[in-house]
Design an enzyme around this catalytic site. Sequence first.
Site, PDB file in Angstrom:
ATOM      1  N   ASP A 210      73.756  16.590 -13.591  1.00  0.00           N
ATOM      2  CA  ASP A 210      73.112  17.560 -14.467  1.00  0.00           C
ATOM      3  C   ASP A 210      72.050  16.867 -15.330  1.00  0.00           C
ATOM      4  OD1 ASP A 210      73.206  20.319 -15.587  1.00  0.00           O
ATOM      5  OD2 ASP A 210      73.713  19.265 -17.431  1.00  0.00           O
ATOM      6  N   GLU A 255      80.375   1.427  -2.968  1.00  0.00           N
ATOM      7  CA  GLU A 255      81.639   0.682  -2.884  1.00  0.00           C
ATOM      8  C   GLU A 255      82.721   1.499  -2.194  1.00  0.00           C
ATOM      9  OE1 GLU A 255      83.159  -0.333  -6.743  1.00  0.00           O
ATOM     10  OE2 GLU A 255      81.230  -1.210  -7.300  1.00  0.00           O
TER      11      GLU A 255
HETATM   12  C1  BGC Z   1      72.559  23.342 -15.836  1.00  0.00           C
HETATM   13  C2  BGC Z   1      72.608  24.481 -16.775  1.00  0.00           C
HETATM   14  C3  BGC Z   1      72.995  23.931 -18.131  1.00  0.00           C
HETATM   15  C4  BGC Z   1      72.049  22.807 -18.572  1.00  0.00           C
HETATM   16  C5  BGC Z   1      72.593  22.018 -19.702  1.00  0.00           C
HETATM   17  C6  BGC Z   1      71.361  22.625 -16.413  1.00  0.00           C
HETATM   18  O1  BGC Z   1      70.664  21.933 -15.647  1.00  0.00           O
HETATM   19  O2  BGC Z   1      72.353  23.711 -14.497  1.00  0.00           O
HETATM   20  O3  BGC Z   1      73.487  25.487 -16.360  1.00  0.00           O
HETATM   21  O4  BGC Z   1      72.913  24.958 -19.060  1.00  0.00           O
HETATM   22  O5  BGC Z   1      71.837  21.919 -17.539  1.00  0.00           O
HETATM   23  O6  BGC Z   1      73.689  21.276 -19.292  1.00  0.00           O
END
Ligand code: BGC
Length: 527
Positions: A210, A255
């Site tokens: 993310d 790994e």
């Molecule tokens: C996720 C979102 C989230 C944001 C903050 C994004 O890229 O896909 O759903 O709200 O990151 O974590």
Amino acid sequence: MTRIPWWRDAVVYEIYVRSFADADGNGEGDLQGIRSRLGHLRDLGVDALWLTPFYRSPLADGGYDVADYRDVDPRFGTLDDFDALVADVHAHGLRLIVDIVPNHSSDRHPWFQEALAAPPGSPERARYIFRPGRPGERPGEEQPPNDWPSAFGGPAWTRVDDGAGGGEWYLHLYAREQPDFNWRNPEVRHEFEDVLRFWLDRGVDGFRIDVAAGLFKDESFGDLAGRDRRVANGPIYSRPEVHEVYRKWRRILDEYGGDRMAIGEVWTDGPEDLALYLRPDELHQVFQFDLQLASWSATAFRDVIDAALKAVAPTGAAPTWVLSSHDSIRHLTRYERPGGIPGIERARAKAALLLLLSLPGSAYLYQGEELGLPEVTDLPDEARQDPIFERTCGELAGRDGCRVPLPWSGRAEPFGFSPAGVRPWLPMPRDWASMTVEAQASDPSSMLAYYRGALAMRRRLAGDLPEELEWLDSPDTALFFRRGPLTCALNCGENPVRLPPGTPLLTSAPLYGDLLPGNTAAWLRTP
Ligand code: BGC
């Protein structure tokens, strides 16, 4: 023949855990719910699943605010449920990717609670980004340390209360409940390396990272001063320091046996920047959002496909394609044309699937698109939970409309999502009875049957398709390309166009002889 790693041409199905299937009857999806529905995913014919965060979280941002990276939130189940899910997913011949959220934690994470309790300059505060404010216009008033905006609206800084009218500000690129980590602190790096191992040891096949470009911020914390916040190598995203982190993560993945992979969520303004993440010792893939952002136009699609292929070409990585996700308006609804032919959005969504599935690389599907679900646009304000709605004072509706729970069976809410009598966490439209998996499974003309057919055919053809794509001449409103034995033709216009040579294998709507109708796609066997 060289073996291609599974993720290079996989079809990955995104599960928004909270909205997939609710086994324990609390109105929210959970890991047992996913286990109970794996048959649907196997029958659909996808290769892998990506689970959005299911970790302990107050769900201020649907779980992207993690309070404990090594545990399952009780709403979603237990670690034992997770282990059982991994085993079942693998027994169904599928792979499992989990989300990892390294840019920020929840404000309920013990580290942030410790930081709040500790004074400025302490090691506890050094795990996050605390800064003094700037003097305001009036004496005693303070402004945030700089002009950075939160991606969800409002400023990216919140001031903490030190009890004496003072207090530092902390950075949160997203909601105020999501404080950004300080990745210049080695403790943070070590923590995440350990978290990766924790889930790799439990058998996951990969990670979706993310906000992968966000971890490092320019240390001078200068103003954006009107620049796009996402500009590559600007003060906020895609700082060069981030790559060292992914080099280390790659070594960890390597790994472990079994082709473990990582795909980064990288929003950036430049293909050169994207390619940096794909160097052979970094991430295996990055999301390419080009198709999702393109309007319904053959020229637009051709341009974004060319650009996306060009962006990954120097790296040797496989491209990735996506039409919808938990962050965007469902593509069926994006393809609507107010006042246009009734049902045009469904015709377009069907055609778009053939485009998506015939491009080289991997395709990421979002739960519910196989049912032809539209965006739910009429959720009542009081039901909305996305922080974007609150932080923009309702100016932006936010992303709840694509997160409405899946309809599985029955004639009324909860449509088999939850046990009968339970109210799902978001209300489900009354007219979804005909959209359920149950209703569509036995109907050969349903969207579900169409998805199954297309995925099955892609799987049959996959081994024979070269990774290169060759454009063929086509009328302006259409695009034709060939990948060895497969030719794909998409007509984005309203009027029929003559098909390229080949024997039709699958079409999104009936052909008129050798004509491809408007808003229709076809796969043909190349002569
Ligand atoms: C996720 C979102 C989230 C944001 C903050 C994004 O890229 O896909 O759903 O709200 O990151 O974590």
